[in-house]
Design an enzyme around this catalytic site. Structure first.
Site, mmCIF file in Angstrom:
data_model
loop_
_atom_site.group_PDB
_atom_site.id
_atom_site.type_symbol
_atom_site.label_atom_id
_atom_site.label_comp_id
_atom_site.label_asym_id
_atom_site.label_seq_id
_atom_site.Cartn_x
_atom_site.Cartn_y
_atom_site.Cartn_z
ATOM 1 N N LYS A 174 -60.362 12.941 -19.878
ATOM 2 C CA LYS A 174 -59.223 12.187 -20.414
ATOM 3 C C LYS A 174 -58.704 12.828 -21.710
ATOM 4 C CE LYS A 174 -58.861 9.005 -17.205
ATOM 5 N NZ LYS A 174 -57.642 8.750 -16.430
ATOM 6 N N TYR B 165 -66.260 12.349 -18.059
ATOM 7 C CA TYR B 165 -65.078 11.490 -17.895
ATOM 8 C C TYR B 165 -64.255 11.481 -19.186
ATOM 9 C CZ TYR B 165 -62.243 7.271 -17.238
ATOM 10 O OH TYR B 165 -61.186 6.388 -17.159
HETATM 11 P P1 NAD Z 1 -59.295 2.713 -9.038
HETATM 12 O O1 NAD Z 1 -60.451 3.561 -8.598
HETATM 13 O O2 NAD Z 1 -59.203 1.340 -8.514
HETATM 14 O O3 NAD Z 1 -57.925 3.469 -8.754
HETATM 15 C C1 NAD Z 1 -57.773 4.862 -8.752
HETATM 16 C C2 NAD Z 1 -56.943 5.235 -7.549
HETATM 17 O O4 NAD Z 1 -56.754 6.660 -7.541
HETATM 18 C C3 NAD Z 1 -57.620 4.874 -6.223
HETATM 19 O O5 NAD Z 1 -56.725 4.169 -5.392
HETATM 20 C C4 NAD Z 1 -57.994 6.219 -5.631
HETATM 21 O O6 NAD Z 1 -58.010 6.209 -4.204
HETATM 22 C C5 NAD Z 1 -56.921 7.116 -6.214
HETATM 23 N N1 NAD Z 1 -57.330 8.524 -6.209
HETATM 24 C C6 NAD Z 1 -58.526 9.035 -6.600
HETATM 25 N N2 NAD Z 1 -58.557 10.356 -6.396
HETATM 26 C C7 NAD Z 1 -57.340 10.701 -5.902
HETATM 27 C C8 NAD Z 1 -56.771 11.925 -5.476
HETATM 28 N N3 NAD Z 1 -57.476 13.078 -5.524
HETATM 29 N N4 NAD Z 1 -55.508 11.930 -5.003
HETATM 30 C C9 NAD Z 1 -54.811 10.767 -4.924
HETATM 31 N N5 NAD Z 1 -55.302 9.578 -5.292
HETATM 32 C C10 NAD Z 1 -56.556 9.536 -5.781
HETATM 33 O O7 NAD Z 1 -59.366 2.724 -10.630
HETATM 34 P P2 NAD Z 1 -58.492 1.921 -11.721
HETATM 35 O O8 NAD Z 1 -59.438 1.108 -12.502
HETATM 36 O O9 NAD Z 1 -57.321 1.289 -11.091
HETATM 37 O O10 NAD Z 1 -58.028 3.128 -12.664
HETATM 38 C C11 NAD Z 1 -56.700 3.608 -12.729
HETATM 39 C C12 NAD Z 1 -56.581 4.565 -13.899
HETATM 40 O O11 NAD Z 1 -56.870 3.899 -15.115
HETATM 41 C C13 NAD Z 1 -57.522 5.760 -13.851
HETATM 42 O O12 NAD Z 1 -56.839 6.891 -14.349
HETATM 43 C C14 NAD Z 1 -58.646 5.379 -14.798
HETATM 44 O O13 NAD Z 1 -59.297 6.502 -15.328
HETATM 45 C C15 NAD Z 1 -57.844 4.628 -15.849
HETATM 46 N N6 NAD Z 1 -58.645 3.690 -16.648
HETATM 47 C C16 NAD Z 1 -59.149 2.559 -16.062
HETATM 48 C C17 NAD Z 1 -59.886 1.680 -16.850
HETATM 49 C C18 NAD Z 1 -60.459 0.424 -16.273
HETATM 50 O O14 NAD Z 1 -61.113 -0.317 -17.014
HETATM 51 N N7 NAD Z 1 -60.254 0.116 -14.993
HETATM 52 C C19 NAD Z 1 -60.109 1.954 -18.212
HETATM 53 C C20 NAD Z 1 -59.591 3.124 -18.758
HETATM 54 C C21 NAD Z 1 -58.834 3.966 -17.974
#
Ligand code: NAD
Length: 365
Positions: free
Chosen positions: A182, A178
């Site tokens: 990133k 992961y």
């Molecule tokens: P989440 O899993 O709730 O949201 C991710 C969304 O992407 C989901 O709705 C999923 O269906 C969609 N998705 C996944 N694969 C896909 C594909 N192939 N095509 C289209 N859509 C797709 O996660 P989140 O926590 O909302 O994360 C959002 C972003 O923030 C991500 O890039 C994650 O890596 C990043 N991030 C999140 C956190 C955290 O603490 N939540 C921390 C650091 C980075």
């Protein structure tokens, strides 16, 4: 008149002069991952600010239930400014068609497969979404006139570098697929800005939490997982000795950072990556006490046992604490919520939604 920011900052009515531009010249935003936790919070705030939003998601981990909830928070005319495309970012044509048909001013790229343990178990799937899908979205955005590409990176890019607080230019070796995905995204974004002049802004989120974050399943984040366990009077598991620390960031801060990154005009601010956090550290033991006391105060649960300590998970960082100076200086970012304020807003949501959330997860696992 100050802009209505109730939905974005319910308890802290901070006015962002930067957002006033949105009232006079509304924009079109393309949110990938719009059905997920952060994506649906972005959707809610942008619709509430009378913006046009196109969303792309394949519903892998996100859900239409999140749309139902957003719809309740915005007016019918605001809701009518949202168009949803169900599609997969691993398919270049889908990315191209979505960009072509919406001509976004700003792409907020959130779609990814999150979770360090998931990536250790299944690096190929994570690579195909987080890297190939990311590259597809970069290409599609590059070929759309004048769009800016704001994307979700992660504190995982700091890997094994021990320095605290984390400053953007000092990263270590990633400790999981992961983290590698990133780091690779950041490299590609920088290359696209050098090769093609694409405007990119990377936001390294640190442990985001808030309503609509899924509490279920093996890859759930710590706050929703613990709240859910406590409400069900199940044991809370801590990996390691509990002195592991994180810079927990309420989702309203992340929403604010995305909008600021979409609007910022100073060319010096573009092409950079920014830490998005609060700039404070909370140990898991302290977090446990905070959540337990807040739930007990509101009499939402009975007695809660001491946590069960398990082995430290591979791929996890020991400490994480951000310097937010760069985002403050260049984006005008100023977090509206501390961890405590964020918990105050989100715990109630978990209490109300826990049974619904369980159904939702069962539907898509
Ligand atoms: P989440 O899993 O709730 O949201 C991710 C969304 O992407 C989901 O709705 C999923 O269906 C969609 N998705 C996944 N694969 C896909 C594909 N192939 N095509 C289209 N859509 C797709 O996660 P989140 O926590 O909302 O994360 C959002 C972003 O923030 C991500 O890039 C994650 O890596 C990043 N991030 C999140 C956190 C955290 O603490 N939540 C921390 C650091 C980075």
């Amino acid at each position: 008149t100050p802009l209505e920011t109730r939905l974005l900052l319910p308890h802290t009515p901070v006015t962002f002069p930067e957002f006033e531009k949105l009232q006079t010249s509304p924009m079109t935003w393309l949110i990938t991952g719009v059905a997920g936790f952060i994506g649906s919070n972005l959707l809610e705030s942008l619709l509430a600010l009378d913006q046009t939003v196109v969303g792309l998601d394949n519903l892998a981990t996100g859900s239409r239930r999140n749309f139902d909830e957003v719809r309740q928070w915005v007016s019918p005319s605001q809701w009518a400014r949202f168009r949803f495309v169900e599609g997969d970012i691993r398919d270049l044509e889908t990315c191209r068609r979505t960009c072509d048909s919406s001509q976004p001013d700003v792409v907020l790229h959130q779609a990814a497969l999150g979770s360090v343990p998931r990536s250790i178990r299944d690096p190929l799937s994570v690579h195909s979404v987080n890297v190939t899908g990311f590259l597809n979205m970069l290409v599609a955005t590059r070929d759309t006139n004048n769009s800016r590409f704001v994307y979700a990176s992660s504190s995982s890019v700091y890997g094994d570098h021990p320095a605290l607080p984390k400053v953007e230019d000092v990263t270590g070796r990633p400790m999981s697929p992961y983290g590698a995905s990133k780091q690779t995204d950041e490299l590609y974004a920088a290359v696209f800005s050098r090769c093609y002049g694409l405007q990119t802004v990377g936001l390294r989120y640190f442990n985001v939490f808030g309503r609509r974050q899924n509490p279920e399943g093996p890859y759930a984040a710590v706050i929703p997982r613990w709240v859910s366990a406590m409400l069900r009077e199940e044991p809370v598991e801590i990996f390691g000795d509990g002195e592991t620390s994180r810079d927990f960031c309420y989702v309203a801060n992340v929403v604010q950072a995305n909008i600021l990154a979409g609007l910022v005009e100073d060319p010096e601010a573009i092409g950079k990556v920014y830490n998005i956090a609060v700039g404070a550290r909370t140990s898991l033991n302290d977090l446990f006490g905070l959540i337990r006391d807040k739930l007990a105060d509101s009499r939402k649960m009975g007695a809660c046992d001491a946590p069960v300590y398990r082995e430290f998970r591979s791929g996890d960082m020991r400490h994480s604490h951000a310097s937010i100076e760069r985002a403050t200086k260049w984006l005008g970012y100023r977090p509206s919520h501390t961890i405590v304020q964020g918990l105050d807003e989100s715990l109630e949501w978990y209490v109300q939604n826990l049974s619904d959330e369980t159904n939702r997860t069962e539907n898509h696992t």
